[in-house]
Design a protein around this motif. Structure first.
Motif, PDB file in Angstrom:
ATOM      1  N   GLU A  98       0.832  -1.199   0.000  1.00 24.54           N
ATOM      2  CA  GLU A  98       0.000   0.000   0.000  1.00 24.54           C
ATOM      3  C   GLU A  98       0.867   1.250   0.000  1.00 24.54           C
ATOM      4  O   GLU A  98       0.591   2.214  -0.718  1.00 24.54           O
ATOM      5  CB  GLU A  98      -0.948   0.008   1.206  1.00 24.54           C
ATOM      6  N   ARG A  99       1.908   1.222   0.764  1.00 24.80           N
ATOM      7  CA  ARG A  99       2.845   2.362   0.810  1.00 24.80           C
ATOM      8  C   ARG A  99       3.421   2.605  -0.585  1.00 24.80           C
ATOM      9  O   ARG A  99       3.471   3.738  -1.067  1.00 24.80           O
ATOM     10  CB  ARG A  99       3.951   2.070   1.826  1.00 24.80           C
ATOM     11  N   ASN A 100       3.832   1.562  -1.257  1.00 26.40           N
ATOM     12  CA  ASN A 100       4.421   1.717  -2.591  1.00 26.40           C
ATOM     13  C   ASN A 100       3.378   2.098  -3.632  1.00 26.40           C
ATOM     14  O   ASN A 100       3.684   2.837  -4.566  1.00 26.40           O
ATOM     15  CB  ASN A 100       5.157   0.439  -2.991  1.00 26.40           C
ATOM     16  N   SER A 101       2.167   1.637  -3.479  1.00 21.81           N
ATOM     17  CA  SER A 101       1.086   2.026  -4.377  1.00 21.81           C
ATOM     18  C   SER A 101       0.871   3.538  -4.295  1.00 21.81           C
ATOM     19  O   SER A 101       0.723   4.216  -5.310  1.00 21.81           O
ATOM     20  CB  SER A 101      -0.195   1.280  -3.985  1.00 21.81           C
ATOM     21  N   ARG A 102       0.877   4.061  -3.079  1.00 27.97           N
ATOM     22  CA  ARG A 102       0.695   5.504  -2.890  1.00 27.97           C
ATOM     23  C   ARG A 102       1.906   6.288  -3.369  1.00 27.97           C
ATOM     24  O   ARG A 102       1.776   7.352  -3.967  1.00 27.97           O
ATOM     25  CB  ARG A 102       0.437   5.805  -1.411  1.00 27.97           C
ATOM     26  N   CYS A 103       3.085   5.749  -3.086  1.00 29.12           N
ATOM     27  CA  CYS A 103       4.332   6.461  -3.407  1.00 29.12           C
ATOM     28  C   CYS A 103       4.603   6.485  -4.909  1.00 29.12           C
ATOM     29  O   CYS A 103       4.939   7.525  -5.458  1.00 29.12           O
ATOM     30  CB  CYS A 103       5.488   5.781  -2.674  1.00 29.12           C
ATOM     31  N   PHE A 104       4.461   5.350  -5.572  1.00 33.00           N
ATOM     32  CA  PHE A 104       4.907   5.239  -6.960  1.00 33.00           C
ATOM     33  C   PHE A 104       3.789   5.303  -7.993  1.00 33.00           C
ATOM     34  O   PHE A 104       4.044   5.598  -9.151  1.00 33.00           O
ATOM     35  CB  PHE A 104       5.705   3.938  -7.146  1.00 33.00           C
ATOM     36  N   GLU A 105       2.557   4.998  -7.573  1.00 37.74           N
ATOM     37  CA  GLU A 105       1.459   4.981  -8.542  1.00 37.74           C
ATOM     38  C   GLU A 105       0.365   5.989  -8.211  1.00 37.74           C
ATOM     39  O   GLU A 105      -0.614   6.101  -8.959  1.00 37.74           O
ATOM     40  CB  GLU A 105       0.853   3.567  -8.610  1.00 37.74           C
ATOM     41  N   SER A 106       0.506   6.654  -7.096  1.00 36.36           N
ATOM     42  CA  SER A 106      -0.507   7.614  -6.628  1.00 36.36           C
ATOM     43  C   SER A 106      -1.886   6.966  -6.501  1.00 36.36           C
ATOM     44  O   SER A 106      -2.903   7.608  -6.717  1.00 36.36           O
ATOM     45  CB  SER A 106      -0.583   8.835  -7.554  1.00 36.36           C
ATOM     46  N   ILE A 107      -1.902   5.700  -6.178  1.00 34.74           N
ATOM     47  CA  ILE A 107      -3.162   4.982  -5.962  1.00 34.74           C
ATOM     48  C   ILE A 107      -3.331   4.763  -4.465  1.00 34.74           C
ATOM     49  O   ILE A 107      -2.475   4.166  -3.818  1.00 34.74           O
ATOM     50  CB  ILE A 107      -3.177   3.623  -6.700  1.00 34.74           C
ATOM     51  N   VAL A 108      -4.432   5.283  -3.949  1.00 32.90           N
ATOM     52  CA  VAL A 108      -4.720   5.154  -2.517  1.00 32.90           C
ATOM     53  C   VAL A 108      -5.883   4.194  -2.331  1.00 32.90           C
ATOM     54  O   VAL A 108      -6.966   4.409  -2.869  1.00 32.90           O
ATOM     55  CB  VAL A 108      -5.091   6.532  -1.910  1.00 32.90           C
ATOM     56  N   ASN A 109      -5.643   3.127  -1.622  1.00 34.62           N
ATOM     57  CA  ASN A 109      -6.691   2.163  -1.314  1.00 34.62           C
ATOM     58  C   ASN A 109      -7.198   2.404   0.100  1.00 34.62           C
ATOM     59  O   ASN A 109      -6.425   2.796   0.973  1.00 34.62           O
ATOM     60  CB  ASN A 109      -6.135   0.737  -1.421  1.00 34.62           C
ATOM     61  N   ASN A 110      -8.479   2.156   0.312  1.00 37.56           N
ATOM     62  CA  ASN A 110      -8.973   2.355   1.678  1.00 37.56           C
ATOM     63  C   ASN A 110      -8.503   1.202   2.563  1.00 37.56           C
ATOM     64  O   ASN A 110      -8.085   0.151   2.078  1.00 37.56           O
ATOM     65  CB  ASN A 110     -10.491   2.564   1.711  1.00 37.56           C
ATOM     66  N   VAL A 111      -8.593   1.429   3.842  1.00 35.79           N
ATOM     67  CA  VAL A 111      -8.033   0.474   4.798  1.00 35.79           C
ATOM     68  C   VAL A 111      -8.739  -0.880   4.723  1.00 35.79           C
ATOM     69  O   VAL A 111      -8.129  -1.914   4.991  1.00 35.79           O
ATOM     70  CB  VAL A 111      -8.019   1.065   6.224  1.00 35.79           C
ATOM     71  N   GLN A 112     -10.005  -0.900   4.347  1.00 40.40           N
ATOM     72  CA  GLN A 112     -10.720  -2.181   4.244  1.00 40.40           C
ATOM     73  C   GLN A 112     -10.093  -3.062   3.162  1.00 40.40           C
ATOM     74  O   GLN A 112      -9.972  -4.275   3.337  1.00 40.40           O
ATOM     75  CB  GLN A 112     -12.206  -1.945   3.936  1.00 40.40           C
ATOM     76  N   LYS A 113      -9.696  -2.445   2.064  1.00 32.13           N
ATOM     77  CA  LYS A 113      -9.073  -3.217   0.990  1.00 32.13           C
ATOM     78  C   LYS A 113      -7.710  -3.748   1.442  1.00 32.13           C
ATOM     79  O   LYS A 113      -7.334  -4.876   1.111  1.00 32.13           O
ATOM     80  CB  LYS A 113      -8.926  -2.347  -0.266  1.00 32.13           C
ATOM     81  N   VAL A 114      -6.974  -2.951   2.191  1.00 30.43           N
ATOM     82  CA  VAL A 114      -5.663  -3.389   2.679  1.00 30.43           C
ATOM     83  C   VAL A 114      -5.825  -4.500   3.714  1.00 30.43           C
ATOM     84  O   VAL A 114      -5.046  -5.454   3.742  1.00 30.43           O
ATOM     85  CB  VAL A 114      -4.856  -2.189   3.233  1.00 30.43           C
TER      86      VAL A 114
END
Ligand SMILES: [Zn+2]
Length: 144
Positions: A98-114
């Protein structure tokens, strides 16, 4: 026309500015290993899946190594200690992704998905542990 200052890595280094990387999950403090994997309020929600399920009330230790020791102690009551030992890795892998998704792809998933990703990693790895086992999610969660 005023020339805009561009904060390139080179300019930052020449100016002596120290950039502090903020946590990609909460954005509230500096990203350190111990913050990201243990103390971040976002990460705490992932830990709580398992702590709440087992009725464990604990103060998160300061360091990753201390967590592993405490986790091992808490695992004394787990029905399946091998599966219990996989949980921190599943949490950390879900958080890291999730950290890398936000950092490198600018994709933010909600906590339920994580949370769901974490559980799926756990089930997948548990099924790898017992090579011919195809245990369901419910069975894995009931066995820890
Ligand atoms: Zn954070």
């Amino acid at each position: 026309m005023a020339k805009e200052a561009v904060l390139t890595q080179d300019n930052v280094m020449k100016r002596g500015i120290t950039l502090c990387s903020r946590c990609f999950l909460c954005g509230e403090t500096a990203e350190t290993v111990n913050h990201l994997f243990l103390h971040c309020k976002y990460t705490q929600q992932i830990w709580s899946i398992f702590l709440n399920r087992k009725g464990i009330s604990w103060t998160m230790p300061r360091k990753v190594t201390e967590v592993l020791m405490s986790w091992e102690e808490e695992g004394v009551h787990a029905k399946d200690r091998s599966r219990w030992r996989i949980i921190p890795s599943a949490i950390w892998w879900a958080i890291w992704k999730e950290r890398n998704s936000r950092c490198f792809e600018s994709i933010v998933n909600n906590v339920q998905k994580v949370k769901l990703s974490c559980i799926l990693f756990l089930v997948f790895w548990c099924n790898q542990l017992y090579s011919n086992d195809t245990t369901s999610i419910i069975d894995v969660l009931d066995s820890i």
